[in-house]
Design a protein around this motif. Structure first.
Motif, PDB file in Angstrom:
ATOM      1  N   LEU A 194     -13.136   1.504  -2.042  1.00 23.74           N
ATOM      2  CA  LEU A 194     -13.879   0.258  -2.279  1.00 23.74           C
ATOM      3  C   LEU A 194     -13.177  -0.627  -3.302  1.00 23.74           C
ATOM      4  N   ALA A 195     -12.683  -0.034  -4.394  1.00 20.11           N
ATOM      5  CA  ALA A 195     -12.066  -0.828  -5.462  1.00 20.11           C
ATOM      6  C   ALA A 195     -10.741  -1.438  -5.037  1.00 20.11           C
ATOM      7  N   SER A 196     -10.062  -0.809  -4.084  1.00 25.09           N
ATOM      8  CA  SER A 196      -8.755  -1.312  -3.659  1.00 25.09           C
ATOM      9  C   SER A 196      -8.848  -2.582  -2.833  1.00 25.09           C
ATOM     10  N   GLY A 197     -10.034  -2.892  -2.315  1.00 23.84           N
ATOM     11  CA  GLY A 197     -10.189  -4.091  -1.509  1.00 23.84           C
ATOM     12  C   GLY A 197      -9.867  -3.892  -0.046  1.00 23.84           C
ATOM     13  N   ILE A 198      -9.665  -2.625   0.361  1.00 23.14           N
ATOM     14  CA  ILE A 198      -9.374  -2.360   1.766  1.00 23.14           C
ATOM     15  C   ILE A 198     -10.585  -2.692   2.627  1.00 23.14           C
ATOM     16  N   VAL A 199     -11.781  -2.374   2.109  1.00 20.26           N
ATOM     17  CA  VAL A 199     -13.008  -2.661   2.838  1.00 20.26           C
ATOM     18  C   VAL A 199     -13.311  -4.139   2.738  1.00 20.26           C
ATOM     19  N   GLY A 200     -13.566  -4.757   3.846  1.00 23.76           N
ATOM     20  CA  GLY A 200     -13.856  -6.193   3.849  1.00 23.76           C
ATOM     21  C   GLY A 200     -12.774  -6.949   4.587  1.00 23.76           C
ATOM     22  N   GLN A 201     -12.606  -8.180   4.212  1.00 24.93           N
ATOM     23  CA  GLN A 201     -11.643  -9.039   4.893  1.00 24.93           C
ATOM     24  C   GLN A 201     -10.225  -8.554   4.615  1.00 24.93           C
ATOM     25  N   PRO A 202      -9.377  -8.393   5.666  1.00 22.88           N
ATOM     26  CA  PRO A 202      -8.014  -7.952   5.441  1.00 22.88           C
ATOM     27  C   PRO A 202      -7.270  -8.911   4.521  1.00 22.88           C
ATOM     28  N   LEU A 203      -6.427  -8.305   3.683  1.00 27.26           N
ATOM     29  CA  LEU A 203      -5.668  -9.103   2.707  1.00 27.26           C
ATOM     30  C   LEU A 203      -4.241  -9.164   3.122  1.00 27.26           C
TER      31      LEU A 203
ATOM     32  N   ILE B 243       2.521  -4.188  -7.144  1.00 29.41           N
ATOM     33  CA  ILE B 243       1.925  -5.348  -7.819  1.00 29.41           C
ATOM     34  C   ILE B 243       2.348  -6.637  -7.127  1.00 29.41           C
ATOM     35  N   ASP B 244       3.640  -6.724  -6.763  1.00 23.94           N
ATOM     36  CA  ASP B 244       4.146  -7.922  -6.099  1.00 23.94           C
ATOM     37  C   ASP B 244       3.430  -8.176  -4.776  1.00 23.94           C
ATOM     38  N   ARG B 245       3.173  -7.100  -4.026  1.00 23.05           N
ATOM     39  CA  ARG B 245       2.619  -7.249  -2.675  1.00 23.05           C
ATOM     40  C   ARG B 245       1.098  -7.346  -2.657  1.00 23.05           C
TER      41      ARG B 245
ATOM     42  N   ARG C  13      -5.548  -4.624  -7.441  1.00 20.50           N
ATOM     43  CA  ARG C  13      -5.535  -3.805  -6.230  1.00 20.50           C
ATOM     44  C   ARG C  13      -4.493  -2.687  -6.331  1.00 20.50           C
ATOM     45  N   ALA C  14      -3.346  -3.001  -6.902  1.00 23.27           N
ATOM     46  CA  ALA C  14      -2.329  -1.973  -7.079  1.00 23.27           C
ATOM     47  C   ALA C  14      -2.816  -0.903  -8.050  1.00 23.27           C
ATOM     48  N   ALA C  15      -3.494  -1.329  -9.126  1.00 27.61           N
ATOM     49  CA  ALA C  15      -3.971  -0.380 -10.129  1.00 27.61           C
ATOM     50  C   ALA C  15      -5.136   0.459  -9.626  1.00 27.61           C
TER      51      ALA C  15
ATOM     52  N   TRP D 276       0.835  -1.206   0.000  1.00 23.03           N
ATOM     53  CA  TRP D 276       0.000   0.000   0.000  1.00 23.03           C
ATOM     54  C   TRP D 276       0.867   1.252   0.000  1.00 23.03           C
ATOM     55  N   LEU D 277       1.938   1.251   0.785  1.00 23.56           N
ATOM     56  CA  LEU D 277       2.831   2.418   0.816  1.00 23.56           C
ATOM     57  C   LEU D 277       3.479   2.641  -0.543  1.00 23.56           C
ATOM     58  N   ALA D 278       3.904   1.551  -1.185  1.00 29.97           N
ATOM     59  CA  ALA D 278       4.518   1.668  -2.504  1.00 29.97           C
ATOM     60  C   ALA D 278       3.509   2.190  -3.525  1.00 29.97           C
ATOM     61  N   ALA D 279       2.278   1.694  -3.453  1.00 29.41           N
ATOM     62  CA  ALA D 279       1.244   2.138  -4.394  1.00 29.41           C
ATOM     63  C   ALA D 279       0.933   3.616  -4.219  1.00 29.41           C
TER      64      ALA D 279
END
Length: 310
Positions: A291-300, A243-245, A250-252, A16-19
């Motif tokens: 919402l699109a990043s996937g932060i909301v919901g189950q932690p990844l 992208i790797d992490r 999610r990165a995009a 997330w920091l890199a993105a």
């Protein structure tokens, strides 16, 4: 003292920091490119700075893997290269031929859509409903920030729209190609930089020599710093790490934050106050990114991201 996060979550946090860092860099890159092609240098000459500096700095990585890395394949290699010289020339040409800037949000705003669509149609990746809603809010937010001219404009503005959409599509292809290339972030940036520099050299060298004769040394050094080191090295490497992490989509998904940052920075820097519709667009696009990043919901976790790639 707070306990450190579990080891399994650290890769995702770094992603997330890199993105976020790469998004900030791309916002600066867009402003620098637009200023350069409309004032001082043609796109091919600026491209030599954009790719020559990373090619030089990251030369040890390119030397180690070679110009044709084993196992990469022609298709993946061309897909990676698409984010280099072709992408740069397409976007820079749009800035050179179109004076208006209302459609600029199309590039970072639609790039996550192309990444998600490619992942869905080509690789069978599935998106949760909340993330689909996020992408829809981003699209509405883009329309609010850019105004009516983003999607509907006369006077041949559609040509600029197509160029930006083509650039977003190339970046979407690159995102998935890098994810499956087996290269590290440094190796990918080195390979793209070296090949792009070699492609642009015959076209960019003559105008660059003329610019030196015209006394444009100062602007050229600034472009070498912003285009070459900041965008060409730091931006590409950080995006690769994201992208790797996190996985490709999610990165995009964080790319539209660049639109929001640019709109907010324009207030103190350019004195441009967003319209009420633009403020609504900023709010909707921000919510859409969340919402699109996937932060909301189950932690990844980092492990999950590396497996899912979504």
């Amino acid at each position: 003292m707070l306990a450190p996060p579990p080891a399994s979550t650290r890769p995702a946090i770094l992603g997330w920091l890199a993105a976020l860092s790469s998004v900030s860099i791309w916002a600066v890159w867009a402003v620098a490119t637009r200023h350069a092609v409309t004032h001082d240098l043609p796109p091919a000459a600026i491209g030599l700075f954009r790719f020559g500096v990373p090619a030089l700095i990251l030369l040890p990585f390119a030397w180690r893997i070679g110009l044709f890395p084993m196992g990469l394949g022609l298709f993946k290699g061309l897909a990676l290269l698409g984010s280099g010289a072709p992408f740069f020339l397409i976007v820079a040409s749009r800035h050179a031929i179109c004076s208006g800037g209302r459609d600029r949000p199309l590039l970072p705003g639609t790039m996550p859509f192309f990444v998600a669509l490619i992942g869905w149609f080509v690789f069978g990746e599935r998106l949760a409903a909340v993330r689909v809603l996020g992408f829809a809010l981003i699209l509405v937010g883009i329309a609010g920030i850019g105004g009516h001219g983003v999607f509907f404009a006369g006077n041949g503005a559609w040509r600029g729209h197509l160029l930006l959409l083509a650039g977003a599509f190339l970046w979407g292809i690159y995102t998935h190609a890098y994810r499956r290339s087996g290269l590290t972030a440094y190796q990918g940036a080195a390979l793209i930089g070296l090949w792009s520099f070699l492609i642009l050299l015959p076209f960019g060298a003559p105008p660059l020599v003329r610019a030196l004769g015209d006394g444009l040394t100062g602007p050229m050094l600034l472009q070498a710093l912003l285009q070459g080191f900041v965008a060409g090295v730091a931006g590409i490497v950080l995006y690769g790490i994201a992208i790797d992490r996190l996985g490709a989509s999610r990165a995009a998904a964080l790319a539209p934050l660049g639109i929001i940052l640019a709109a907010l920075l324009a207030i103190p820097v350019l004195g441009e106050i967003p319209s009420p519709a633009a403020w609504i667009g900023i709010i909707l696009a921000t919510l859409g990114v969340v919402l699109a990043s996937g932060i909301v919901g189950q932690p990844l976790s980092g492990a999950a991201a590396s497996k899912g790639g979504r």
